[in-house]
Design an enzyme around this catalytic site. Structure first.
Site, PDB file in Angstrom:
ATOM      1  CG  HIS A 263      -2.012  -1.126   1.225  1.00  0.00           C
ATOM      2  ND1 HIS A 263      -2.839  -1.579   1.615  1.00  0.00           N
ATOM      3  CD2 HIS A 263      -2.983  -1.220   0.175  1.00  0.00           C
ATOM      4  CE1 HIS A 263      -3.351  -2.917   2.050  1.00  0.00           C
ATOM      5  NE2 HIS A 263      -3.578  -2.641   0.570  1.00  0.00           N
TER       6      HIS A 263
ATOM      7  CD  GLU B  23      -4.255   1.584 -25.272  1.00  0.00           C
ATOM      8  OE1 GLU B  23      -3.426   2.039 -24.457  1.00  0.00           O
ATOM      9  OE2 GLU B  23      -5.281   0.923 -25.351  1.00  0.00           O
TER      10      GLU B  23
ATOM     11  CG  ASP C 296      -0.160  -0.135 -24.438  1.00  0.00           C
ATOM     12  OD1 ASP C 296       0.792  -0.990 -23.636  1.00  0.00           O
ATOM     13  OD2 ASP C 296      -1.638  -0.286 -23.226  1.00  0.00           O
TER      14      ASP C 296
ATOM     15  CB  CYS D 182      -4.204  10.513 -23.653  1.00  0.00           C
ATOM     16  SG  CYS D 182      -4.601   8.643 -24.547  1.00  0.00           S
TER      17      CYS D 182
HETATM   18  C1  PEP Z   1      -1.189   4.318 -24.058  1.00  0.00           C
HETATM   19  O1  PEP Z   1      -1.168   3.379 -24.138  1.00  0.00           O
HETATM   20  O2  PEP Z   1      -0.464   5.435 -24.193  1.00  0.00           O
HETATM   21  C2  PEP Z   1      -2.102   5.082 -22.463  1.00  0.00           C
HETATM   22  C3  PEP Z   1      -2.359   6.144 -22.502  1.00  0.00           C
HETATM   23  O3  PEP Z   1      -2.413   4.187 -21.564  1.00  0.00           O
HETATM   24  P1  PEP Z   1      -1.240   3.639 -20.548  1.00  0.00           P
HETATM   25  O4  PEP Z   1      -0.130   4.626 -20.671  1.00  0.00           O
HETATM   26  O5  PEP Z   1      -3.110   3.662 -19.353  1.00  0.00           O
HETATM   27  O6  PEP Z   1      -1.045   1.841 -21.283  1.00  0.00           O
HETATM   28 MG    MG Z   2      -2.611   2.188 -22.405  1.00  0.00          MG
END
Ligand code: PEP
Ligand code: MG
Length: 806
Positions: free
Chosen positions: A437, A662, A686, A733
């Site tokens: 935690h 992704e 990803d 993102c």
């Molecule tokens: C990504 O894969 O770019 C993404 C924003 O998702 P995560 O980093 O949470 O896998």
């Molecule tokens: Mg991702």
């Protein structure tokens, strides 16, 4: 399969022992029935004792098994079991075992689950004390098992990489994997040999982390041998308690682990010590014992109440953790044995709860992996109850005006949850693991943290230390250059408030959005001037949950996030469980390649109700808020998946449904997929790992895991073109959106929104605002034309410099 009857004086003892044993065999466990206690008192409390009729009834209930093994604790349990043989009505073969109760039960359950006969299981149970004897030096090295190694056997070698070696849980996994097949294990260091179907024999090997073991099998048992090799290589799923990229070595079995990234420097402050171990003292007189039990229960209730109050005031992970800790303070598994010790032996309440907690903590520790990390929570509850009973003040986190590095043996979740990142610049603990935690909360607070730093408390208070939460380094007295470098990093990382919407110099709007994980993050992002949320990683709220969160709890959590952005966009990503961020209630067990497994949207194949429930909760939370709530699904690879998620969103009235891009599959078929959804957001983290086939968790592959790689840029460009063709908004993102140079390349490719950690927004806004849209397009063209990642970066950089000069 045979059945097992556990005969004990105490129902609680028997049930706990059976629970412990069954934890070792997650699938196809034998039936184990408990015949314990001698009824109940008028007030419902159990009467300690044994009852032959109960034992006989349990045996009869197992009449359809391949035999019944009866394990007993002591004294009259044996007499009752013997008498039960006279009373049973069934013809099933029954054997009374002289095995030690707990160890025997564990060995019998594991062996029986592999389909062993009654005789084999009985023998296994009866030799179950050998490992303990060996461990405490009461016998010479265990005798080699009878497993034979013949010339025609196939042989593989592997090294034990999990920290505790072949302890009880791995031994159970191996025994279950081979069932009754002819597989043997030899430890190269000692030459000791064991039948792999026998958990007891495996424990007797004393095989440690770093030991090479030789696994041999008859040719017919190739599949079983392969399973064992895979388990060993995987570290029995326990490697995540050590640094991910490196197997621990024998000389250095436990190394500090960075669990929350970032570097910080500050003076060491020790967490004030916890309560001392209570004396055993003289036994209480009989008539004082009932009052002492009441005192214990009152103190525990007071502690639980206090933790519940703190939970109510906390948010996100901290709230869940505090609630779980409060439950522990009410747990009968802790309080009942303590109360029994007061009543039976006259133990004082502090001592009784101390001993009971030690038992529970030991049981959890023995189970290894993540469960073992919960032992710290039990000790925390124990300390609080003892403090309440003895009127001691619990240390808690020191209150200082100046920033400091907090060093502790382990931090109680309740303490970590209330840390103030403004004064605690870093955390170092001697105990704990990446999933403790402490680690989870430190990450959510953005405090650099290192766990498993043995000896950290020997660093005197006041010493200036460097803490690197990425590498796990804790360096006392860093040189002046390092101090200056870390101070500069900290200054650069401080978020600067955006005062205008993102746009190019010539006014082309590019929404600058925030990546967040909970309401606290949302509030901080709003404060930093984010135009909205481009990625709400909803799974961050539930990382430590054993059960799926309920509707009401989700609605409340989402509402708190939406409330931070009234009238503005909030994109909720549905639970993205798997690989680096497993959700215990959702993630598939033990996959060979978790990044390629049942993760992201794919978890809805097995548990569609979890996704539906989440969407319904998002819709319900959105209904009461003015935020422009949008939903997107992670790890989408096909048009069918995209259509499915849109349909589910529509079914609960969510107006805007998108997907993350992704996977290369989604990018390559962008025209189809974008045509089916309201928007897309490119997850470059990803998308890069899957395009380059390079695990994003492996630092050694960082050059491949680079979003500047031409293959990745090309896919982003393809998605943007599909966005234009279909009129579908495209955002980014992933972490790449936080790189100002790459961010403007994305804008040049056609990306309309960038979502990132709020700390990066001002730097991105600055570079974006220095270029016209045409200049962004020029940067994108030169980057796309490059043949390597470094050439792409260099070409974009020169184009940026040229634009700034011109
Ligand atoms: C990504 O894969 O770019 C993404 C924003 O998702 P995560 O980093 O949470 O896998
Ligand atoms: Mg991702």
């Amino acid at each position: 399969m045979i059945g097992i009857v556990a005969v004990s004086h105490s129902l609680q003892l028997a049930e706990a022992a059976v629970r412990l044993a069954l934890q070792m065999v997650p699938t196809e466990a034998p039936r184990v029935l408990v015949a314990a206690g001698a009824g109940t008192e008028k007030d419902g409390s159990p009467i300690i004792g044994t009852d032959a009729t109960r034992v006989a009834a349990a045996i009869d209930a197992l009449a359809d098994t391949d035999g019944v093994l009866v394990l007993m604790d002591l004294g009259s349990a044996v007499l009752s079991a013997e008498l039960a043989l006279e009373l049973t009505a069934s013809a099933v073969e029954v054997r009374l075992s002289a095995a030690p109760f707990v160890e025997g039960l564990l060995a019998a359950v594991v062996r029986a689950s592999g389909g062993a006969t009654l005789t084999e299981v009985a023998a296994e149970a009866e030799s179950a004390l050998a490992p303990k004897r060996g461990q405490i030096g009461q016998s010479a090295m265990p005798a080699p098992s009878s497993a034979a190694i013949g010339a025609d056997r196939i042989v593989e070698r592997a090294t034990l990489v999990n920290p505790l070696g072949l302890h009880v849980r791995p031994a159970a996994l191996v025994a279950t994997a081979v069932r009754s097949a002819d597989v043997a294990i030899r430890v190269t260091r000692t030459g000791a040999l064991a039948n792999a179907a026998s958990p007891t024999a495996l424990l007797s090997l004393g095989a440690r982390c770093g030991d090479e073991i030789e696994i041999s099998a008859a040719p017919a048992a190739r599949a079983e041998l392969d399973r064992v090799v895979a388990l060993v290589i995987d570290g029995f799923g326990e490697r995540d308690t050590e640094p991910a990229a490196e197997a621990p070595t024998r000389a250095d079995p436990r190394r500090p682990v960075g669990v929350s990234a970032g570097r910080a420097i500050g003076p060491v402050v020790h967490l004030s010590s916890t309560v001392g171990e209570p004396d055993r003292g003289r036994a209480l007189v009989t008539h004082a014992r009932a009052a002492e039990v009441a005192r214990l229960r009152d103190a525990a209730a007071q502690v639980a109440g206090d933790l519940e109050a703190r939970a109510a005031a906390a948010r996100g992970e901290a709230r869940g953790i505090l609630t779980a800790t409060a439950l522990m303070a009410r747990d009968p598994a802790l309080l009942d044995p303590a109360a029994a010790s007061i009543v039976d032996d006259g133990t004082s309440a502090p001592r009784a709860v101390w001993d009971a907690a030690a038992e529970v903590a030991e049981t959890l520790s023995a189970l290894g992996g993540r469960i073992a990390e919960r032992a710290a929570d039990v000790r925390d509850v124990r300390n609080r109850v003892v403090a309440a009973l003895t009127g001691q003040m619990l240390g808690g986190v020191p209150d200082r005006a100046e920033p400091f590095v907090l060093v502790a043996r382990d931090l109680a979740p309740a303490d970590t949850a209330t840390l103030d990142p403004a004064t605690v610049t870093a955390l170092v603990t001697e105990e704990g693991g990446p999933t403790s935690h402490t680690a989870i909360i430190a990450r959510s607070l953005g405090i650099p943290a290192v766990v498993a730093a043995t000896g950290a408390l020997d660093i005197p208070e006041g010493t200036i230390v460097l803490v690197d939460g990425s590498t796990g380094e804790v360096r006392p007295n860093p040189d002046a250059a390092t101090v200056a470098a870390v101070a500069a990093e900290a200054a650069a990382a401080r978020p600067v408030r955006l005062d205008a919407p993102g746009a190019t110099r010539d006014g082309h709007p590019v929404a600058l959005l925030a990546n967040i994980g909970d309401a606290r993050g949302a509030e901080a992002a709003a404060e930093a001037g984010a135009e909205g949320v481009g990625l709400f990683r909803s799974e961050f709220l539930f990382l430590d949950r054993a059960d799926a969160p309920g509707r009401a709890e989700q609605v409340e959590a989402y509402r708190a996030v939406f409330a931070a952005f009234p009238g503005r966009k909030v994109v909720v990503r549905t639970l993205d469980a798997g690989a680096d961020k497993p959700l215990p209630f959702l993630t598939a067990d033990a996959e060979e390649n978790p990044a390629l497994g049942v993760r992201g949207l794919r978890t809805a194949r097995r548990r569609p109700e979890v996704l539906n429930e989440q969407l319904a909760a998002i819709a319900e939370a959105a209904a009461g808020e003015t935020a422009d709530v949008q939903v997107m699904a992670p790890m989408v690879a096909t048009l069918d998946e995209a259509r499915d998620v849109v349909a589910r969103c529509r079914a609960v009235g969510l107006a805007s449904a998108g997907i993350m891009i992704e996977t290369p599959a989604a990018a390559l078929r962008a025209d189809d997929l974008l045509g089916a959804v309201d928007f897309v957001s490119i997850g470059t983290n990803d998308l890069t790992q899957y395009t380059m086939a390079a695990d994003r968790m492996i630092g050694e592959l960082a050059d491949l895991n680079d979003p500047w790689q031409p293959a990745v840029l090309q896919l982003v460009a393809d998605v943007c073109r599909a966005g234009e063709r279909t009129g579908t908004p495209v955002g980014v993102c992933g972490e790449a959106a936080a790189d100002p140079l790459l961010a403007v390349v994305f804008v040049g490719l056609g990306v309309g929104s960038l979502s990132m950690t709020p700390r990066a927004m001002s730097a991105v806004a600055e570079v974006l605002g220095s270029l016209t849209r045409a200049e962004c397009v020029r940067l994108a063209e030169v980057a796309l034309a490059a043949s390597t990642a470094s050439e792409a970066r260099a070409a974009a950089k020169s184009a940026l410099e040229a634009a700034s000069v011109g």
